[in-house]
Design a protein around this motif. Structure first.
Motif, PDB file in Angstrom:
ATOM      1  N   GLU A   1       0.836  -1.209   0.000  1.00  0.00           N
ATOM      2  CA  GLU A   1       0.000   0.000   0.000  1.00  0.00           C
ATOM      3  C   GLU A   1       0.868   1.254   0.000  1.00  0.00           C
ATOM      4  O   GLU A   1       0.523   2.256  -0.639  1.00  0.00           O
ATOM      5  N   LEU A   2       2.002   1.196   0.695  1.00  0.00           N
ATOM      6  CA  LEU A   2       2.914   2.327   0.726  1.00  0.00           C
ATOM      7  C   LEU A   2       3.427   2.662  -0.673  1.00  0.00           C
ATOM      8  O   LEU A   2       3.389   3.820  -1.104  1.00  0.00           O
ATOM      9  N   VAL A   3       3.889   1.649  -1.397  1.00  0.00           N
ATOM     10  CA  VAL A   3       4.386   1.873  -2.754  1.00  0.00           C
ATOM     11  C   VAL A   3       3.286   2.446  -3.639  1.00  0.00           C
ATOM     12  O   VAL A   3       3.503   3.388  -4.411  1.00  0.00           O
ATOM     13  N   ALA A   4       2.086   1.882  -3.530  1.00  0.00           N
ATOM     14  CA  ALA A   4       0.962   2.355  -4.342  1.00  0.00           C
ATOM     15  C   ALA A   4       0.652   3.817  -4.057  1.00  0.00           C
ATOM     16  O   ALA A   4       0.378   4.607  -4.976  1.00  0.00           O
ATOM     17  N   GLU A   5       0.723   4.208  -2.788  1.00  0.00           N
ATOM     18  CA  GLU A   5       0.425   5.599  -2.389  1.00  0.00           C
ATOM     19  C   GLU A   5       1.488   6.562  -2.927  1.00  0.00           C
ATOM     20  O   GLU A   5       1.171   7.653  -3.417  1.00  0.00           O
ATOM     21  N   ILE A   6       2.752   6.165  -2.828  1.00  0.00           N
ATOM     22  CA  ILE A   6       3.828   7.013  -3.356  1.00  0.00           C
ATOM     23  C   ILE A   6       3.695   7.140  -4.874  1.00  0.00           C
ATOM     24  O   ILE A   6       3.825   8.234  -5.437  1.00  0.00           O
ATOM     25  N   LYS A   7       3.423   6.025  -5.540  1.00  0.00           N
ATOM     26  CA  LYS A   7       3.253   6.048  -6.997  1.00  0.00           C
ATOM     27  C   LYS A   7       2.103   6.963  -7.403  1.00  0.00           C
ATOM     28  O   LYS A   7       2.212   7.728  -8.364  1.00  0.00           O
ATOM     29  N   ALA A   8       1.014   6.886  -6.675  1.00  0.00           N
ATOM     30  CA  ALA A   8      -0.152   7.700  -7.016  1.00  0.00           C
ATOM     31  C   ALA A   8       0.169   9.186  -6.916  1.00  0.00           C
ATOM     32  O   ALA A   8      -0.274   9.989  -7.750  1.00  0.00           O
ATOM     33  N   THR A   9       0.952   9.550  -5.911  1.00  0.00           N
ATOM     34  CA  THR A   9       1.324  10.959  -5.734  1.00  0.00           C
ATOM     35  C   THR A   9       2.300  11.412  -6.818  1.00  0.00           C
ATOM     36  O   THR A   9       2.131  12.469  -7.434  1.00  0.00           O
ATOM     37  N   LEU A  10       3.325  10.601  -7.061  1.00  0.00           N
ATOM     38  CA  LEU A  10       4.351  10.983  -8.036  1.00  0.00           C
ATOM     39  C   LEU A  10       3.859  10.935  -9.481  1.00  0.00           C
ATOM     40  O   LEU A  10       4.298  11.721 -10.320  1.00  0.00           O
ATOM     41  N   SER A  11       2.942  10.014  -9.780  1.00  0.00           N
ATOM     42  CA  SER A  11       2.504   9.861 -11.171  1.00  0.00           C
ATOM     43  C   SER A  11       1.643  11.035 -11.648  1.00  0.00           C
ATOM     44  O   SER A  11       1.419  11.199 -12.847  1.00  0.00           O
ATOM     45  N   LYS A  12       1.185  11.857 -10.711  1.00  0.00           N
ATOM     46  CA  LYS A  12       0.502  13.089 -11.128  1.00  0.00           C
ATOM     47  C   LYS A  12       1.477  14.029 -11.823  1.00  0.00           C
ATOM     48  O   LYS A  12       1.085  14.849 -12.647  1.00  0.00           O
ATOM     49  N   LEU A  13       2.742  13.926 -11.467  1.00  0.00           N
ATOM     50  CA  LEU A  13       3.780  14.743 -12.089  1.00  0.00           C
ATOM     51  C   LEU A  13       4.384  14.055 -13.302  1.00  0.00           C
ATOM     52  O   LEU A  13       4.759  14.701 -14.262  1.00  0.00           O
ATOM     53  N   ASP A  14       4.523  12.750 -13.222  1.00  0.00           N
ATOM     54  CA  ASP A  14       5.084  11.979 -14.326  1.00  0.00           C
ATOM     55  C   ASP A  14       4.307  10.672 -14.448  1.00  0.00           C
ATOM     56  O   ASP A  14       4.529   9.741 -13.668  1.00  0.00           O
TER      57      ASP A  14
END
Length: 348
Positions: A269-282
């Motif tokens: 869940e941690l990885v998914a949350e970080i990905k969701a935040t960062l993928s808004k930028l890239d």
């Protein structure tokens, strides 16, 4: 960008108190120093040997005339005696963290975390320091499978690091009774936030995952990703430290408290949350998936804190959820990297 610190000292005038922060160049320690300087503490002294802390974490503090740095090692009693001179309250954050580090070098972990801690207790006792707030650890719960984890029920330690942190609690209890000292232990649960070191073999998981994903690298998870943690944002930890340092309640002193938010998050869940935040930028970051490796020796499978004791005795009210804290942290890492980045976050 990190939000402005909230004031947790209420009506207390910090200018009448002198503080020592051991490990003040480290992640948690430097945030404590920042808070104390921001709210006009009398004297703020840092003791650090820079083995795991960074000088750059202190850069913004030199503008304050009440800031002092003593470069030295808590394993040296004379240094500890110098550090506590004219000090009212000690925040003892200096330690060698990391379960894997302690598995690889138990002697060093014991020297720093146990011998260093006793040095600080003896120095504080002899100088007449008013109170010592020391960093304890959720690793103390060891092989206990009970969730949530309550302060009065622990298991057997699973690593040398956990042993050292439990021994700290035992020594603090003995010193409080034998020498009438005021000591409060804070069992930190996976603290994260801005300025946390993402590099090196013993770096914490959140900054490491953020940096890896920003670089387009697959984060490595030990185990199947279902191990869970009570990830705790740094501002919640600051609140607990300040409340512990300033409480007038005799019932709250010479106790040990969980410091957490009280929410369980798996590594997946941690990885998914970080990905969701960062993928808004890239958007390409959404297509990066973790690699899975063997479980690490000494790791606790699940961690979730009961925080009722801190709420009841210290009036602790965690203001930052895991999700809010993670957004703040990711924003900080993005801004920190902007100066050196001339290409998109990820090149695939």
């Amino acid at each position: 960008m990190k939000t402005q610190l909230s004031s947790h000292h209420e009506d207390k005038d910090l200018s009448t108190l002198n503080f020592l922060v051991t490990g003040g160049a480290g992640f948690i320690g430097s945030h404590l120093v920042e808070y104390l300087l921001k709210y006009s503490a009398g004297k703020v002294r840092v003791l650090d040997n820079f083995s795991t802390g960074f000088r750059k974490n202190l850069d913004s503090f030199w503008q304050y005339p009440n800031f002092e740095l003593l470069e030295g090692d808590i394993r040296d009693l004379a240094t500890c005696r110098d550090a506590v001179k004219d000090i009212n309250i000690v925040f003892h954050e200096a330690a060698l963290g990391s379960v894997p580090r302690s598995v690889n070098d138990p002697l060093m972990s014991n020297e720093v975390n146990v011998s260093g801690f006793i040095n600080m207790l003896v120095a504080g006792r002899d100088e007449g320091v008013m109170r010592i707030i020391y960093a304890a650890s959720s690793s103390t719960y060891g092989d206990s499978t009970e969730l949530p984890k309550s302060e009065d029920r622990i298991g057997k330690p699973l690593s040398p690091y956990a042993v050292t942190k439990y021994v700290n609690e035992l020594y603090a209890d003995v010193f409080s009774k034998t020498y009438k000292m005021e000591l409060i232990g804070l069992r930190y649960f996976n603290v994260f936030g801005p300025r946390q070191n993402p590099e090196g073999a013993y770096s914490a998981v959140i900054p490491r995952f953020i940096k890896m994903l920003m670089k387009g690298t697959k984060p490595v998870i030990h185990g199947d990703g279902n191990y869970s943690r009570d990830f705790t944002y740094i501002d919640n930890v600051l609140q607990m430290n300040i409340k512990a340092a300033l409480t007038d309640s005799s019932a709250a002193i010479n106790e040990v408290y969980n410091v957490a938010y009280g929410q369980q998050t798996t590594l997946n869940e941690l990885v998914a949350e970080i990905k969701a935040t960062l993928s808004k930028l890239d958007p390409q970051i959404a297509d990066i998936f973790p690699e899975y490796g063997p479980e690490r020796a000494g790791d606790i499978p699940h961690s979730l804190a009961a925080i009722e004791k801190a709420q009841r005795l210290l009036h602790y009210r965690p203001l930052f959820s895991f999700e809010t804290g993670l957004r703040e942290t990711v924003d900080w890492f993005i801004k920190e990297g902007e100066a050196e980045r001339t290409t998109p976050l990820v090149e695939l």
